[in-house]
Design a protein around this motif. Structure first.
Motif, PDB file in Angstrom:
ATOM      1  N   GLU A 198      44.084  38.203  33.865  1.00 34.44           N
ATOM      2  CA  GLU A 198      43.521  36.870  34.310  1.00 34.44           C
ATOM      3  C   GLU A 198      41.953  37.230  34.467  1.00 34.44           C
ATOM      4  O   GLU A 198      41.540  37.981  35.247  1.00 34.44           O
ATOM      5  N   LYS A 199      41.013  36.720  33.495  1.00 34.40           N
ATOM      6  CA  LYS A 199      39.582  36.795  33.544  1.00 34.40           C
ATOM      7  C   LYS A 199      39.135  36.497  34.764  1.00 34.40           C
ATOM      8  O   LYS A 199      38.586  37.083  35.593  1.00 34.40           O
ATOM      9  N   GLU A 200      39.456  35.250  35.233  1.00 29.63           N
ATOM     10  CA  GLU A 200      38.669  34.749  36.549  1.00 29.63           C
ATOM     11  C   GLU A 200      39.165  35.785  37.770  1.00 29.63           C
ATOM     12  O   GLU A 200      38.532  35.880  38.779  1.00 29.63           O
ATOM     13  N   ALA A 201      40.233  36.272  37.727  1.00 31.23           N
ATOM     14  CA  ALA A 201      40.745  37.210  38.965  1.00 31.23           C
ATOM     15  C   ALA A 201      40.157  38.314  38.793  1.00 31.23           C
ATOM     16  O   ALA A 201      39.760  38.913  39.731  1.00 31.23           O
ATOM     17  N   ILE A 202      40.014  39.126  37.720  1.00 31.47           N
ATOM     18  CA  ILE A 202      39.041  40.342  37.808  1.00 31.47           C
ATOM     19  C   ILE A 202      37.626  39.925  38.013  1.00 31.47           C
ATOM     20  O   ILE A 202      37.071  40.898  38.750  1.00 31.47           O
ATOM     21  N   GLU A 203      37.003  38.903  37.684  1.00 32.24           N
ATOM     22  CA  GLU A 203      35.554  38.715  37.805  1.00 32.24           C
ATOM     23  C   GLU A 203      35.483  38.078  39.289  1.00 32.24           C
ATOM     24  O   GLU A 203      34.560  38.969  40.120  1.00 32.24           O
ATOM     25  N   ALA A 204      36.426  37.479  40.042  1.00 32.74           N
ATOM     26  CA  ALA A 204      36.368  37.082  41.253  1.00 32.74           C
ATOM     27  C   ALA A 204      36.313  38.584  42.263  1.00 32.74           C
ATOM     28  O   ALA A 204      35.920  38.428  43.346  1.00 32.74           O
ATOM     29  N   ARG A 205      37.115  39.434  41.673  1.00 31.31           N
ATOM     30  CA  ARG A 205      37.138  40.686  42.588  1.00 31.31           C
ATOM     31  C   ARG A 205      36.281  41.837  42.149  1.00 31.31           C
ATOM     32  O   ARG A 205      36.397  43.328  42.477  1.00 31.31           O
ATOM     33  N   GLY A 206      35.248  41.459  41.452  1.00 31.33           N
ATOM     34  CA  GLY A 206      34.041  42.146  41.031  1.00 31.33           C
ATOM     35  C   GLY A 206      34.470  43.494  40.059  1.00 31.33           C
ATOM     36  O   GLY A 206      34.046  44.542  40.299  1.00 31.33           O
ATOM     37  N   LEU A 207      35.677  43.253  39.278  1.00 26.36           N
ATOM     38  CA  LEU A 207      36.026  44.139  38.502  1.00 26.36           C
ATOM     39  C   LEU A 207      35.901  43.924  36.958  1.00 26.36           C
ATOM     40  O   LEU A 207      35.367  42.688  36.644  1.00 26.36           O
ATOM     41  N   SER A 208      35.896  44.905  36.121  1.00 29.11           N
ATOM     42  CA  SER A 208      35.882  44.605  34.679  1.00 29.11           C
ATOM     43  C   SER A 208      37.031  45.507  33.961  1.00 29.11           C
ATOM     44  O   SER A 208      37.664  46.031  34.655  1.00 29.11           O
TER      45      SER A 208
END
Lengths: 99, 111, 124
Positions: free
Chosen positions: C85-95
């Motif tokens: 999930e794109k939103e999940a990795i972005e919200a967690r500062g991940l790429s």
């Protein structure tokens, strides 16, 4: 598709994710602590109203009654008993529990 | 908990004879387990056992037979990456028997 | 497992971080078992589930088995469809570079659409 949420919307993001991920025309059933989301006048009412635009929203009546919040529901939410729960499961091809 | 004795040292195993502690493994222990399985270890046997230990080290699981067969074929060639070859070496199942000799747990999803 | 010989689409929906609860490990074990049945298996990682794929997990200090290397074994089990999930990795500062396997990153609506296309959903 049936979405089942059982966590309180005030401590978990399950309902929020469910509403964002779920596709138009699905069913959403609130059970256990998630029934608090069905109550009118809370901080998550907006989210639930958003859900109502996308899904048919149901709440499990015994869980509402047990928690003393059966009397003040957001308009548009349908109450179901355990038989209704089973009917929802059989009516839908698949089911996702947002644990 | 049952134990096996090798060179005067005792090693813990489970009811089916798998080593409980991965770190207990050595070639003598492997030889001992192989004897209890009626397997006479040859270079070909060791090759598979070493491969399994390498696989476990990398992925932290014992592979299913199908996966093992494919992976061995990739690394050691198609004449070894087939179930006939592997069952000749380990008649009671390459995953089960070879894993036991390699000191690994029973493969996940081993039916 | 397949009726009338037809392959079914199975999706494992993972939404929990790896060590706080047993969901992640349980899911992975069922995935490995399901792989034996030649079905169309995919994995989706949503919410905290994306932490399961985080690189650099070191579990020695908590005396728990580090099962993160096992995600890299999935390819050998012919399980190659991993969705994040794109939103999940972005919200967690991940790429994507922070994840230990190759994945397809999809936004929430695209993931929802994929979920809708499944024959079986397994929720963890």
């Amino acid at each position: 598709m049936l979405h089942i949420v059982n966590k309180s919307p005030f401590t978990h993001s399950a309902l929020d994710t469910c509403v964002q991920v779920g596709q138009q025309g699905g069913d959403l059933l609130l059970i256990e602590d998630a029934v608090y989301a069905a109550v009118a006048g809370t901080a998550v009412e907006r989210l639930v109203r958003h859900a109502l635009q996308r899904f048919r929203v149901f709440a499990l009546s015994p869980d509402l009654e047990a928690r003393g919040v059966a009397g003040q529901l957001i308009e548009g939410i349908t109450l179901v008993d355990y038989t209704g729960f089973v009917e929802l499961v059989t009516h839908n091809k698949t089911c996702q529990s947002w644990l | 908990m049952p134990n096996i004795e090798v060179n005067g040292k005792s090693y813990e195993t489970d009811e089916e004879g798998y080593l409980v502690n991965l770190a207990d493994w050595n070639k003598d222990v492997a030889d001992h387990i192989a004897q209890t399985e009626n397997v006479a270890m040859t270079d070909q046997h060791w090759e598979v056992v070493d491969f399994l230990r390498g696989y476990y080290d990398e992925y932290q699981i014992a592979p299913a037979v199908r996966v093992l067969t494919k992976a061995i074929g990739k690394k050691l060639g198609p004449d070894k990456g087939n179930s006939q070859y592997l069952y000749e070496l380990f008649p009671y199942g390459p995953a089960k028997q070879a894993c036991k000799i390699a000191g690994l747990p029973k493969p996940t999803g081993c039916v | 497992m397949s009726e009338e010989g037809r392959t079914k689409k199975f999706m494992f929906v993972n939404r929990k971080a790896p060590y706080g609860t047993v969901y992640a490990l349980e899911s992975l074990e069922v995935v490995l078992i399901t792989a034996a049945f030649d079905q169309d298996v995919s994995l989706a990682f949503l919410d905290d589930g994306v932490y399961q794929l985080r690189k650099g997990q070191q579990t020695k200090g908590i005396e728990t088995k580090n099962f993160s290397p096992t995600y890299r074994a999935l390819e050998g089990y012919d399980i190659e469809k991993l969705y994040v999930e794109k939103e999940a990795i972005e919200a967690r500062g991940l790429s994507e570079e922070d994840l230990l396997v190759e994945v397809t990153v999809l936004d929430r609506q695209a993931l929802g659409k994929l979920m809708d296309e499944q024959d079986v959903l397994l929720s963890f």
